[in-house]
Design an enzyme around this catalytic site. Structure first.
Site, short mmCIF file in Angstrom:
data_model
loop_
_atom_site.label_atom_id
_atom_site.label_comp_id
_atom_site.label_asym_id
_atom_site.label_seq_id
_atom_site.Cartn_x
_atom_site.Cartn_y
_atom_site.Cartn_z
N LYS A 1 -0.05 11.52 5.58
CA LYS A 1 0.24 10.40 6.50
C LYS A 1 0.91 9.26 5.73
O LYS A 1 1.93 8.71 6.17
CB LYS A 1 -1.08 9.93 7.13
CG LYS A 1 -0.96 8.64 7.90
CD LYS A 1 -2.23 7.78 7.93
CE LYS A 1 -3.06 7.63 6.75
NZ LYS A 1 -3.63 6.34 6.44
N LYS B 1 0.83 -1.21 0.00
CA LYS B 1 0.00 0.00 0.00
C LYS B 1 0.87 1.27 0.00
O LYS B 1 0.55 2.27 -0.65
CB LYS B 1 -0.94 -0.02 1.21
CG LYS B 1 -1.77 1.23 1.41
CD LYS B 1 -2.82 1.48 0.34
CE LYS B 1 -3.50 2.83 0.58
NZ LYS B 1 -4.58 3.12 -0.33
P1 NAP Z 1 -12.47 9.03 7.26
O1 NAP Z 1 -13.67 9.29 6.42
O2 NAP Z 1 -11.82 10.17 7.96
O3 NAP Z 1 -12.87 7.89 8.32
C1 NAP Z 1 -12.02 7.54 9.37
C2 NAP Z 1 -12.85 6.80 10.39
O4 NAP Z 1 -12.00 6.38 11.46
C3 NAP Z 1 -13.94 7.67 11.02
O5 NAP Z 1 -15.08 6.88 11.12
C4 NAP Z 1 -13.35 8.03 12.38
O6 NAP Z 1 -14.31 8.26 13.38
C5 NAP Z 1 -12.60 6.76 12.70
N1 NAP Z 1 -11.51 7.00 13.66
C6 NAP Z 1 -10.40 7.72 13.45
N2 NAP Z 1 -9.62 7.70 14.55
C7 NAP Z 1 -10.27 6.96 15.47
C8 NAP Z 1 -9.97 6.56 16.81
N3 NAP Z 1 -8.82 6.94 17.40
N4 NAP Z 1 -10.87 5.80 17.45
C9 NAP Z 1 -12.03 5.42 16.85
N5 NAP Z 1 -12.36 5.75 15.59
C10 NAP Z 1 -11.49 6.50 14.91
O7 NAP Z 1 -11.30 8.35 6.43
P2 NAP Z 1 -11.39 7.34 5.21
O8 NAP Z 1 -11.16 8.12 3.97
O9 NAP Z 1 -12.58 6.45 5.33
O10 NAP Z 1 -10.03 6.51 5.46
C11 NAP Z 1 -9.95 5.43 6.37
C12 NAP Z 1 -8.65 4.66 6.08
O11 NAP Z 1 -8.69 4.18 4.73
C13 NAP Z 1 -7.38 5.50 6.21
O12 NAP Z 1 -6.34 4.73 6.74
C14 NAP Z 1 -7.10 5.89 4.76
O13 NAP Z 1 -5.72 6.17 4.56
C15 NAP Z 1 -7.56 4.65 4.02
N6 NAP Z 1 -7.98 4.83 2.62
C16 NAP Z 1 -8.80 5.85 2.26
C17 NAP Z 1 -9.19 5.98 0.92
C18 NAP Z 1 -10.08 7.10 0.43
O14 NAP Z 1 -10.16 7.31 -0.79
N7 NAP Z 1 -10.77 7.84 1.28
C19 NAP Z 1 -8.74 5.05 -0.03
C20 NAP Z 1 -7.94 4.00 0.39
C21 NAP Z 1 -7.57 3.89 1.72
P3 NAP Z 1 -14.99 9.73 13.52
O15 NAP Z 1 -16.14 9.72 12.57
O16 NAP Z 1 -15.39 9.82 14.93
O17 NAP Z 1 -13.92 10.75 13.16
#
Ligand code: NAP
Length: 296
Positions: A243, A175
């Site tokens: 990150k 990744k």
């Molecule tokens: P996001 O929308 O910001 O969602 C992150 C989630 O994690 C939220 O539900 C958040 O809760 C929760 N969270 C964060 N810190 C936490 C903690 N300490 N304890 C409990 N819950 C926690 O981000 P995302 O885009 O879905 O990304 C999630 C992961 O997938 C990341 O590692 C990212 O790098 C990866 N990713 C993302 C994409 C993309 O296109 N978006 C593609 C591939 C991979 P809250 O709602 O309370 O903040």
């Protein structure tokens, strides 16, 4: 069909949990901020108020949270009053971490999970929000053959390309390479568009023809319009790509290899973030690159 605890119902986690529920699994979802749980509830999933409640008795525990310390906190319960996966999951359950985090910490967390009698796969994904919504993600999986065989059915619900790439941590390493390639592509696409605008050519036409040749890419397909329209709703946030480039540069140093363009684009992504664009889509790197030419 399995009982699946799903922790982290953000941009990616919510549609993934919905697909698992619709595929016939019984999904119990937890999100730190309750407002993001609606889609899962509407799909027939169960929404719970703690990690402990989500994982109790579950066959599979899926995580999709932001960063390394977040996965660590959700697993151990540290800083969460003990509300963690390791203390509450049943013996033999399989943890699948879909989040993108550090490979070295993954190895340590997987070891801790195994000591509690749990299986563990690192299974970061690529394909963006569209890939999550269309169940078309690319899933790069690290872990034992046995755990991969157990998790495969669940992984194939959310992913179109599911590949076991090696032992624990390998998924995260692949990744990191993915994020290097994507960031470099975005930076070069932004430079090309700034260049084309500098000549006043029809950029939409230019992008169309570029897309049909060797310069074509998924990045060009998904991000060129955002740059042309200056429309940067996330998607994948600059903060998260920053990150990931930190993970890449640390892991490259650890391995004794150099990634010169990766280092350059890591600096550019950091500058985009410092400039206040952390919450925008990573294609907003365009703003920074355009501003280097006195344009935006
Ligand atoms: P996001 O929308 O910001 O969602 C992150 C989630 O994690 C939220 O539900 C958040 O809760 C929760 N969270 C964060 N810190 C936490 C903690 N300490 N304890 C409990 N819950 C926690 O981000 P995302 O885009 O879905 O990304 C999630 C992961 O997938 C990341 O590692 C990212 O790098 C990866 N990713 C993302 C994409 C993309 O296109 N978006 C593609 C591939 C991979 P809250 O709602 O309370 O903040």
């Amino acid at each position: 069909m399995s009982t699946i605890a799903f922790v982290g119902l953000g941009i990616m986690g919510s549609p993934m949990a919905v697909h698992l529920q619709r595929a016939g699994h019984e999904v119990r979802g937890y999100n730190r901020s309750p407002e993001k749980t609606r889609a899962l509830a509407e799909a027939g999933g169960t929404v719970v108020a703690s990690v402990a409640e989500a994982v109790a008795g579950a066959d599979v525990v899926a995580l999709m949270v932001s960063d390394t310390p977040d996965v660590e906190a959700v697993l151990t319960g540290e800083g969460r009053g003990g509300d963690g996966v390791l203390g509450h999951a049943r013996q033999g359950a399989l943890v699948i971490d879909f989040s993108t985090i550090r490979p070295d910490v993954t190895v340590r967390l997987a070891q801790a999970a195994r000591e509690q009698g749990l299986g563990y796969l690192d299974a970061p994904v690529s394909g963006g929000e569209a890939g999550a919504k269309n169940a078309a993600l690319s899933v790069m999986v690290g872990g034992s053959e046995e755990d991969f065989a157990r998790g495969r059915e669940v992984l194939e619900v959310v992913g179109r390309t599911v590949v076991h790439v090696g032992p624990t941590g390998s998924g995260q390493t692949v990744k990191a390479a993915n994020q290097l390639i994507v960031a470099g592509n975005i930076a070069l696409l932004a430079e090309a568009i700034v260049f084309l605008e500098g000549y006043g050519v029809d950029t939409a036409a230019a992008v169309r023809v570029l897309g049909g040749g060797l310069a074509g890419s998924a990045v060009l397909e998904q991000k060129a319009d955002k740059m042309l329209q200056r429309s940067f709703d996330p998607g994948f946030r600059v903060d998260l790509h920053h990150k990931d480039l930190g993970i890449l540069t640390a892991a490259a140093r650890e391995a004794g290899v150099v990634t010169p363009l990766g280092s350059a684009v890591a600096q550019l992504m950091a500058a985009a973030r410092a400039g206040g664009h952390g919450d925008l889509d990573h294609s907003a790197l365009f703003h920074l690159i355009a501003s280097l030419s006195g344009r935006d």
